[in-house]
Design a protein around this motif. Sequence first.
Motif, PDB file in Angstrom:
ATOM      1  N   PHE A   1       0.864  -1.177   0.000  1.00  0.00           N
ATOM      2  CA  PHE A   1       0.000   0.000   0.000  1.00  0.00           C
ATOM      3  C   PHE A   1       0.903   1.231   0.000  1.00  0.00           C
ATOM      4  N   ALA A   2       0.488   2.272  -0.712  1.00  0.00           N
ATOM      5  CA  ALA A   2       1.341   3.460  -0.804  1.00  0.00           C
ATOM      6  C   ALA A   2       0.511   4.724  -0.850  1.00  0.00           C
ATOM      7  N   ASP A   3       1.079   5.753  -0.264  1.00  0.00           N
ATOM      8  CA  ASP A   3       0.538   7.107  -0.365  1.00  0.00           C
ATOM      9  C   ASP A   3       1.572   7.943  -1.100  1.00  0.00           C
ATOM     10  N   ILE A   4       1.146   8.617  -2.165  1.00  0.00           N
ATOM     11  CA  ILE A   4       2.086   9.319  -3.036  1.00  0.00           C
ATOM     12  C   ILE A   4       1.962  10.823  -2.854  1.00  0.00           C
ATOM     13  N   LYS A   5       3.089  11.456  -2.585  1.00  0.00           N
ATOM     14  CA  LYS A   5       3.183  12.913  -2.554  1.00  0.00           C
ATOM     15  C   LYS A   5       4.140  13.330  -3.667  1.00  0.00           C
ATOM     16  N   ASN A   6       3.759  14.357  -4.408  1.00  0.00           N
ATOM     17  CA  ASN A   6       4.620  14.762  -5.518  1.00  0.00           C
ATOM     18  C   ASN A   6       5.923  15.373  -5.024  1.00  0.00           C
ATOM     19  N   LYS A   7       5.865  16.118  -3.904  1.00  0.00           N
ATOM     20  CA  LYS A   7       7.069  16.758  -3.368  1.00  0.00           C
ATOM     21  C   LYS A   7       7.279  16.339  -1.918  1.00  0.00           C
ATOM     22  N   HIS A   8       8.526  16.390  -1.497  1.00  0.00           N
ATOM     23  CA  HIS A   8       8.887  15.903  -0.163  1.00  0.00           C
ATOM     24  C   HIS A   8       8.400  16.818   0.954  1.00  0.00           C
ATOM     25  N   ASN A   9       8.098  18.076   0.641  1.00  0.00           N
ATOM     26  CA  ASN A   9       7.817  19.060   1.694  1.00  0.00           C
ATOM     27  C   ASN A   9       6.361  19.507   1.715  1.00  0.00           C
ATOM     28  N   THR A  10       5.451  18.629   1.311  1.00  0.00           N
ATOM     29  CA  THR A  10       4.050  19.036   1.202  1.00  0.00           C
ATOM     30  C   THR A  10       3.239  18.738   2.456  1.00  0.00           C
ATOM     31  N   MET A  11       3.866  18.211   3.518  1.00  0.00           N
ATOM     32  CA  MET A  11       3.110  17.857   4.719  1.00  0.00           C
ATOM     33  C   MET A  11       3.655  18.571   5.948  1.00  0.00           C
ATOM     34  N   ASN A  12       2.744  18.994   6.836  1.00  0.00           N
ATOM     35  CA  ASN A  12       3.154  19.487   8.143  1.00  0.00           C
ATOM     36  C   ASN A  12       3.194  18.314   9.122  1.00  0.00           C
ATOM     37  N   SER A  13       3.518  18.596  10.379  1.00  0.00           N
ATOM     38  CA  SER A  13       3.690  17.509  11.345  1.00  0.00           C
ATOM     39  C   SER A  13       2.388  16.749  11.589  1.00  0.00           C
ATOM     40  N   SER A  14       1.275  17.453  11.595  1.00  0.00           N
ATOM     41  CA  SER A  14      -0.009  16.779  11.842  1.00  0.00           C
ATOM     42  C   SER A  14      -0.372  15.835  10.704  1.00  0.00           C
ATOM     43  N   SER A  15      -0.163  16.283   9.462  1.00  0.00           N
ATOM     44  CA  SER A  15      -0.478  15.412   8.331  1.00  0.00           C
ATOM     45  C   SER A  15       0.518  14.263   8.230  1.00  0.00           C
ATOM     46  N   SER A  16       1.775  14.498   8.638  1.00  0.00           N
ATOM     47  CA  SER A  16       2.760  13.409   8.667  1.00  0.00           C
ATOM     48  C   SER A  16       2.344  12.340   9.672  1.00  0.00           C
ATOM     49  N   GLU A  17       1.898  12.794  10.840  1.00  0.00           N
ATOM     50  CA  GLU A  17       1.456  11.857  11.870  1.00  0.00           C
ATOM     51  C   GLU A  17       0.254  11.048  11.386  1.00  0.00           C
ATOM     52  N   ALA A  18      -0.697  11.730  10.768  1.00  0.00           N
ATOM     53  CA  ALA A  18      -1.890  11.044  10.263  1.00  0.00           C
ATOM     54  C   ALA A  18      -1.523  10.033   9.186  1.00  0.00           C
ATOM     55  N   LEU A  19      -0.570  10.394   8.321  1.00  0.00           N
ATOM     56  CA  LEU A  19      -0.161   9.476   7.261  1.00  0.00           C
ATOM     57  C   LEU A  19       0.530   8.250   7.841  1.00  0.00           C
ATOM     58  N   PHE A  20       1.427   8.461   8.806  1.00  0.00           N
ATOM     59  CA  PHE A  20       2.098   7.308   9.411  1.00  0.00           C
ATOM     60  C   PHE A  20       1.075   6.368  10.036  1.00  0.00           C
ATOM     61  N   GLN A  21       0.137   6.930  10.773  1.00  0.00           N
ATOM     62  CA  GLN A  21      -0.873   6.101  11.433  1.00  0.00           C
ATOM     63  C   GLN A  21      -1.708   5.331  10.412  1.00  0.00           C
ATOM     64  N   LYS A  22      -2.014   5.977   9.288  1.00  0.00           N
ATOM     65  CA  LYS A  22      -2.792   5.300   8.247  1.00  0.00           C
ATOM     66  C   LYS A  22      -2.006   4.137   7.649  1.00  0.00           C
ATOM     67  N   LEU A  23      -0.737   4.386   7.308  1.00  0.00           N
ATOM     68  CA  LEU A  23       0.082   3.326   6.724  1.00  0.00           C
ATOM     69  C   LEU A  23       0.314   2.189   7.716  1.00  0.00           C
ATOM     70  N   ALA A  24       0.553   2.547   8.974  1.00  0.00           N
ATOM     71  CA  ALA A  24       0.735   1.521  10.004  1.00  0.00           C
ATOM     72  C   ALA A  24      -0.540   0.697  10.169  1.00  0.00           C
ATOM     73  N   GLY A  25      -1.680   1.346   9.998  1.00  0.00           N
ATOM     74  CA  GLY A  25      -2.953   0.632  10.074  1.00  0.00           C
ATOM     75  C   GLY A  25      -3.085  -0.408   8.976  1.00  0.00           C
ATOM     76  N   TYR A  26      -2.672  -0.045   7.754  1.00  0.00           N
ATOM     77  CA  TYR A  26      -2.683  -1.025   6.661  1.00  0.00           C
ATOM     78  C   TYR A  26      -1.732  -2.175   6.965  1.00  0.00           C
ATOM     79  N   ALA A  27      -0.540  -1.838   7.486  1.00  0.00           N
ATOM     80  CA  ALA A  27       0.445  -2.874   7.791  1.00  0.00           C
ATOM     81  C   ALA A  27      -0.063  -3.824   8.870  1.00  0.00           C
ATOM     82  N   ASP A  28      -0.786  -3.299   9.846  1.00  0.00           N
ATOM     83  CA  ASP A  28      -1.329  -4.146  10.911  1.00  0.00           C
ATOM     84  C   ASP A  28      -2.482  -5.017  10.408  1.00  0.00           C
ATOM     85  N   THR A  29      -3.259  -4.474   9.483  1.00  0.00           N
ATOM     86  CA  THR A  29      -4.408  -5.217   8.959  1.00  0.00           C
ATOM     87  C   THR A  29      -3.967  -6.306   7.986  1.00  0.00           C
ATOM     88  N   TYR A  30      -2.990  -5.965   7.146  1.00  0.00           N
ATOM     89  CA  TYR A  30      -2.495  -6.907   6.137  1.00  0.00           C
ATOM     90  C   TYR A  30      -1.077  -7.309   6.542  1.00  0.00           C
TER      91      TYR A  30
END
Length: 254
Positions: free
Chosen positions: A110-139
């Motif tokens: 599973f992947a989340d794609i950002k066009n540029k490396h600097n498009t997220m603030n700390s809150s969106s980074s945290e939310a993205l990590f939690q989302k990806l970790a959720g996929y990893a835990d489920t699958y």
Amino acid sequence: MENKYVNFISDEHLLNCIATLYKSYVKAKSNVSKKNFYSNKVDTIKLIFDAKFNEINEESLIQTEILRQIDKSINNSIGTFHEQILGGIKGYEIGNLSGFDIRATDDSLFADIKNKHNTMNSSSSEALFQKLAGYADTYKKAKCYWVQILAKNSFLELWSGEINGKEYSHSRVYKISGDRFYSLLSGQEDALFQLYTALPIAINDFLNLINDEETSHENSALSEIKSEIEISKRSIIDQITFENYSYYLGFNEL
């Protein structure tokens, strides 16, 4: 039959992706009417400095400002273009608002794609990590990736560290640069480079396929402003200033 453009997706798929992005450009350009151009208020004091210090005539300056607005609206579409390209690789598909951008059809990625490396603030980074970790835990066999198409380096590494004062890590959550992700999905080390070198040829082929009427959509903002100054006899910047700030003290005298 051998592909003309790249080795990892069909020519038809690449041209379809280009066509979708082209429609986004057409829409963005046609949306820049004078009304839309003025919607966020134009900083005409900055425009005066830009014209003088950068030695740009007023018409070119406004055209550049209009193109900047178009560019802002296109950025998200570029990210979508990469998603669509990668979703055309055998064994993968795009998310279509499912919470992920790309997944392996066997749920191993599973992947989340950002066009540029600097498009997220700390809150969106945290939310993205939690989302990806959720996929990893489920699958349990899935590897999950935060993809940075335009990254500062070429890398593939576990994503771990402190976000918003909390330590985050997961054995199957990664950060990866665009070149490495293209390589990972396609099995070809130079896949992103293939795309880069093929795009000018493929875009020209696409433009040759569409008729002149489809290429004629242009923004109307500058032509509308120029029509106004034929009557008002103001400069372009004065006209824009008057139409944006005539309610300010003294500005109605422009």
